[in-house]
Design a protein around this motif. Structure first.
Motif, PDB file in Angstrom:
ATOM      1  N   MET A   1       0.846  -1.193   0.000  1.00  0.00           N
ATOM      2  CA  MET A   1       0.000   0.000   0.000  1.00  0.00           C
ATOM      3  C   MET A   1       0.880   1.242   0.000  1.00  0.00           C
ATOM      4  O   MET A   1       1.834   1.334   0.752  1.00  0.00           O
ATOM      5  CB  MET A   1      -0.893  -0.003   1.251  1.00  0.00           C
ATOM      6  CG  MET A   1      -1.882   1.131   1.294  1.00  0.00           C
ATOM      7  SD  MET A   1      -3.227   0.892   2.469  1.00  0.00           S
ATOM      8  CE  MET A   1      -2.433   1.361   3.996  1.00  0.00           C
ATOM      9  N   GLY A   2       0.560   2.192  -0.833  1.00  0.00           N
ATOM     10  CA  GLY A   2       1.306   3.447  -0.886  1.00  0.00           C
ATOM     11  C   GLY A   2       0.524   4.576  -0.244  1.00  0.00           C
ATOM     12  O   GLY A   2      -0.580   4.376   0.261  1.00  0.00           O
ATOM     13  N   LEU A   3       1.118   5.777  -0.266  1.00  0.00           N
ATOM     14  CA  LEU A   3       0.479   6.937   0.362  1.00  0.00           C
ATOM     15  C   LEU A   3      -0.874   7.254  -0.260  1.00  0.00           C
ATOM     16  O   LEU A   3      -1.820   7.600   0.439  1.00  0.00           O
ATOM     17  CB  LEU A   3       1.395   8.160   0.218  1.00  0.00           C
ATOM     18  CG  LEU A   3       2.620   8.180   1.121  1.00  0.00           C
ATOM     19  CD1 LEU A   3       3.602   9.229   0.646  1.00  0.00           C
ATOM     20  CD2 LEU A   3       2.204   8.450   2.554  1.00  0.00           C
TER      21      LEU A   3
ATOM     22  N   GLY B   1      15.906   0.819   5.231  1.00  0.00           N
ATOM     23  CA  GLY B   1      15.187   0.377   4.053  1.00  0.00           C
ATOM     24  C   GLY B   1      15.531  -1.011   3.548  1.00  0.00           C
ATOM     25  O   GLY B   1      14.952  -1.492   2.593  1.00  0.00           O
TER      26      GLY B   1
ATOM     27  N   PRO C   1      16.288  -5.261   4.529  1.00  0.00           N
ATOM     28  CA  PRO C   1      16.086  -6.279   5.562  1.00  0.00           C
ATOM     29  C   PRO C   1      17.387  -6.568   6.321  1.00  0.00           C
ATOM     30  O   PRO C   1      18.471  -6.504   5.751  1.00  0.00           O
ATOM     31  CB  PRO C   1      15.645  -7.516   4.768  1.00  0.00           C
ATOM     32  CG  PRO C   1      15.159  -6.989   3.471  1.00  0.00           C
ATOM     33  CD  PRO C   1      15.959  -5.752   3.200  1.00  0.00           C
TER      34      PRO C   1
ATOM     35  N   LEU D   1       4.081   4.093   6.631  1.00  0.00           N
ATOM     36  CA  LEU D   1       3.963   2.868   5.845  1.00  0.00           C
ATOM     37  C   LEU D   1       5.175   1.944   5.977  1.00  0.00           C
ATOM     38  O   LEU D   1       5.165   0.828   5.469  1.00  0.00           O
ATOM     39  CB  LEU D   1       3.771   3.245   4.367  1.00  0.00           C
ATOM     40  CG  LEU D   1       2.497   4.057   4.101  1.00  0.00           C
ATOM     41  CD1 LEU D   1       2.508   4.622   2.696  1.00  0.00           C
ATOM     42  CD2 LEU D   1       1.266   3.184   4.304  1.00  0.00           C
ATOM     43  N   ASN D   2       6.207   2.407   6.684  1.00  0.00           N
ATOM     44  CA  ASN D   2       7.415   1.593   6.813  1.00  0.00           C
ATOM     45  C   ASN D   2       7.180   0.279   7.555  1.00  0.00           C
ATOM     46  O   ASN D   2       7.950  -0.659   7.425  1.00  0.00           O
ATOM     47  CB  ASN D   2       8.504   2.373   7.548  1.00  0.00           C
ATOM     48  CG  ASN D   2       9.267   3.272   6.605  1.00  0.00           C
ATOM     49  OD1 ASN D   2       9.328   2.990   5.411  1.00  0.00           O
ATOM     50  ND2 ASN D   2       9.821   4.343   7.127  1.00  0.00           N
TER      51      ASN D   2
ATOM     52  N   GLN E   1       5.295  -1.870   6.896  1.00  0.00           N
ATOM     53  CA  GLN E   1       5.160  -2.948   5.896  1.00  0.00           C
ATOM     54  C   GLN E   1       6.508  -3.608   5.616  1.00  0.00           C
ATOM     55  O   GLN E   1       6.575  -4.819   5.411  1.00  0.00           O
ATOM     56  CB  GLN E   1       4.608  -2.381   4.585  1.00  0.00           C
ATOM     57  CG  GLN E   1       3.260  -1.711   4.736  1.00  0.00           C
ATOM     58  CD  GLN E   1       2.773  -1.107   3.427  1.00  0.00           C
ATOM     59  OE1 GLN E   1       1.843  -1.608   2.832  1.00  0.00           O
ATOM     60  NE2 GLN E   1       3.406  -0.049   2.981  1.00  0.00           N
ATOM     61  N   ILE E   2       7.562  -2.770   5.596  1.00  0.00           N
ATOM     62  CA  ILE E   2       8.891  -3.321   5.321  1.00  0.00           C
ATOM     63  C   ILE E   2       9.347  -4.147   6.520  1.00  0.00           C
ATOM     64  O   ILE E   2       9.911  -5.231   6.362  1.00  0.00           O
ATOM     65  CB  ILE E   2       9.902  -2.199   5.029  1.00  0.00           C
ATOM     66  CG1 ILE E   2       9.355  -1.230   3.986  1.00  0.00           C
ATOM     67  CG2 ILE E   2      11.216  -2.774   4.546  1.00  0.00           C
ATOM     68  CD1 ILE E   2      10.269  -0.048   3.702  1.00  0.00           C
TER      69      ILE E   2
ATOM     70  N   LEU F   1       7.609  -7.316   6.210  1.00  0.00           N
ATOM     71  CA  LEU F   1       7.638  -7.904   4.862  1.00  0.00           C
ATOM     72  C   LEU F   1       6.246  -8.350   4.423  1.00  0.00           C
ATOM     73  O   LEU F   1       6.055  -9.404   3.834  1.00  0.00           O
ATOM     74  CB  LEU F   1       8.623  -9.073   4.788  1.00  0.00           C
ATOM     75  CG  LEU F   1      10.100  -8.684   4.666  1.00  0.00           C
ATOM     76  CD1 LEU F   1      10.956  -9.926   4.416  1.00  0.00           C
ATOM     77  CD2 LEU F   1      10.342  -7.667   3.552  1.00  0.00           C
ATOM     78  N   THR F   2       5.256  -7.539   4.777  1.00  0.00           N
ATOM     79  CA  THR F   2       3.866  -7.817   4.405  1.00  0.00           C
ATOM     80  C   THR F   2       3.218  -6.500   4.016  1.00  0.00           C
ATOM     81  O   THR F   2       3.468  -5.483   4.659  1.00  0.00           O
ATOM     82  CB  THR F   2       3.079  -8.369   5.617  1.00  0.00           C
ATOM     83  OG1 THR F   2       3.804  -9.433   6.186  1.00  0.00           O
ATOM     84  CG2 THR F   2       1.706  -8.844   5.210  1.00  0.00           C
ATOM     85  N   GLY F   3       2.402  -6.510   2.989  1.00  0.00           N
ATOM     86  CA  GLY F   3       1.693  -5.302   2.589  1.00  0.00           C
ATOM     87  C   GLY F   3       0.495  -5.059   3.488  1.00  0.00           C
ATOM     88  O   GLY F   3      -0.138  -5.997   3.974  1.00  0.00           O
TER      89      GLY F   3
END
Lengths: 290, 235
Positions: free
Chosen positions: A1-3, A197, A199, A260-261, A263-264, A267-269
């Motif tokens: 998902m983005g902004l 940014g 892993p 939104l970070n 998600q990183i 490692l899941t949207g």
């Protein structure tokens, strides 16, 4: 998902504008609300609303360690933390002396709206300084690690811990160089980690492993986050908690527009997590929304 | 939005587009002005604004070039177009280089942020006066009036971002502002675009549906594809 999607499909339908402004503009009031419903928050020592109150303020009433914050600030702006006494005044984490005059000026800057959105007049408050001797993996912490829990319509959808590093200068923001560690919701175990940014599996300073750790107070943390989210009146929130040495999970902040970070770090949207929320541990109960 | 409302708006849009295409209202205004003998070239400048605004919107929503707001790059772009992108950009960087240490210095002095911003704007303007008066900054010096305020504002926010977030974040925001201002400035200076607008002024109305569509785009921005690249390769 983005902004773009976060704004159009999540924040816009879930969070009423006025409610977001209420929560963002008065941390003092939000804290009072949470406190009155039994949600643990840092103890408030004093609130200064006007220059007059500042002039009459009894500095001697403050303890050795406290956090001075703007009520309407965002992104950690305008926060001053003292950790000990130093002569007539206090000292910061790095040992910088903070005299009464300097602190009084900072309060004045807060009141004038230097740290609030659009320079709106603001309120300053002094609160308990939270401490975490170790992070969620049990390593000694530098700065204050926290746990962020994303709550959507009464369900926990994602969580991570943010662990400060030397590079982040004790701060817990990922873009400042802190490590983000994703947490499996059902098990309360760390799963993935991200630094700058990319892993990673170990803490960049200590080299100690970050994955597979059992997060302390996990069920309690989730229950408190859910309660805080419900009380905030927002359908989509990021609840920031600190696992305080003395008090356990304490809510530090409620974000109406969580980043939104996460998600990183997992490692899941978020799209997938929102559509299909993960199972919560037994004993942690979702609340209904209308 | 339900399917029927979407269809309604789509039909409305097509209808309006047809109406504009057939009547060409702005083209009519241009003809009217020409008949009255008004000078048109400078007035047509105004029609560059929708084009520039659309470009900034697209850069933000599709590419992810998100600088200090929408207005800053737009105003800078206008300045760049009149002074020349190279001269304008160089002047801007020079101001940034001089004003940033000043701003940091001002931060050591305990004064409220409004006063600090005032001092910064004043000093930027004086500095710009000196460089333009001595002919160091090229192009049309009168183009710098409003942009100098914007520039001082960018310096102010640049340093604030540097202190509150990180140097990297501040540099990124400033770089994005300069990138979009430069791109839009180049667009403004593009003769073919000006000629097209002069010939078919109604084309600028296309910026409305384009902005609408961009405002409904929910996919990843180009920069987000980079930011979340670790996710793309995840199982």
């Amino acid at each position: 998902m983005g902004l773009n999607r976060r704004e159009l499909e999540v924040i816009s339908p879930c969070n009423r504008r006025e409610q977001m402004i209420t929560v963002a503009q008065s941390k003092v009031n939000t804290k009072r609300l949470l406190e009155s419903h039994g949600v643990p928050v840092p103890t408030t020592y004093a609130v200064i609303e006007t220059r007059d109150e500042l002039a009459r303020f009894d500095w001697g009433s403050l303890p050795d360690a406290f956090a001075l914050k703007p009520s309407g600030g965002g992104r950690g702006c305008g926060i001053v933390v003292t950790v000990s006494r130093s002569g007539d005044g206090w000292a910061s984490f790095s040992g910088r002396p903070l005299g009464r005059r300097e602190l009084a000026f900072h309060v004045l800057a807060i009141l004038s709206g230097d740290f609030s959105r659009e320079g709106r007049r603001d309120v300053a408050h002094f609160e308990q300084r939270m401490t975490s001797a170790v992070d969620i993996t049990g390593s000694p912490a530098r700065g204050l690690p926290d746990v962020r829990v994303i709550v959507h319509k009464g369900r926990v959808v994602m969580a991570m811990s943010r662990i400060p590093t030397i590079a982040s200068d004790g701060k817990a923001n990922l873009h400042q160089g802190a490590v983000g560690v994703g947490i499996d919701i059902a098990l309360g175990v760390t799963t993935h980690a991200v630094h700058d940014g990319a892993p990673c599996t170990v803490h960049p300073d200590s080299g100690r492993g970050l994955l597979g750790a059992k997060v302390p107070y996990w069920n309690e943390t989730l229950s408190i986050a859910l309660r805080a989210a419900e009380l905030s009146g927002l359908g989509y929130t990021g609840i920031d908690l600190v696992l305080d040495d003395a008090r356990g999970p304490v809510v530090l902040e409620i974000n109406a527009r969580p980043g939104l970070n996460i998600q990183i770090a997992n490692l899941t949207g978020l799209r997938a997590a929102l559509a299909n929320p993960p199972a919560m541990p037994t004993g942690v109960v979702a609340y209904g929304t209308h | 939005m339900s399917r029927s409302t979407a269809l309604f708006f789509a039909a409305l849009g097509v209808g309006l587009a047809l109406l504009v295409a057939l009547t060409q209202p702005l083209g009519y205004v241009v003809e009217l002005a020409a008949a009255k003998g008004f000078e048109l070239a400078s007035r047509l400048e105004l029609l560059l604004v929708p084009v520039g605004a659309t470009a900034v919107v697209l850069l933000r929503t599709l590419v992810g070039v998100e600088g200090f707001g929408v207005f800053s790059p737009l105003v800078l772009a206008f300045a760049f177009a009149r002074t020349g992108v190279v001269e304008g950009g160089a002047t801007f960087l020079a101001i940034l280089a001089v004003a940033t240490p000043l701003r940091i210095l001002l931060d050591r002095v305990l004064i409220l942020s409004v006063a600090r911003t005032g001092i910064l704007v004043a000093l930027c303007a004086v500095g710009l006066f000196v460089t333009t008066a001595l002919g160091v900054s090229g192009g049309d010096p009168s183009a710098w009036g409003l942009p100098v305020v914007i520039m001082a504002g960018i310096v102010d926010r640049f340093v604030t971002a540097q202190m509150d977030q990180s140097a990297g974040e501040a540099a990124k925001l400033s770089a994005y502002t300069i990138v979009s201002a430069t791109l839009v400035g180049l667009l403004f200076g593009w003769g073919a675009l000006r000629d097209t607008i002069a010939r078919w002024p109604d084309l600028v109305l296309l910026s409305l549906p384009i902005c609408l569509a961009a405002g409904r785009y929910t996919g990843l921005r180009l920069t987000e594809r980079l930011r979340f690249r670790a996710l793309a390769s995840a199982p």
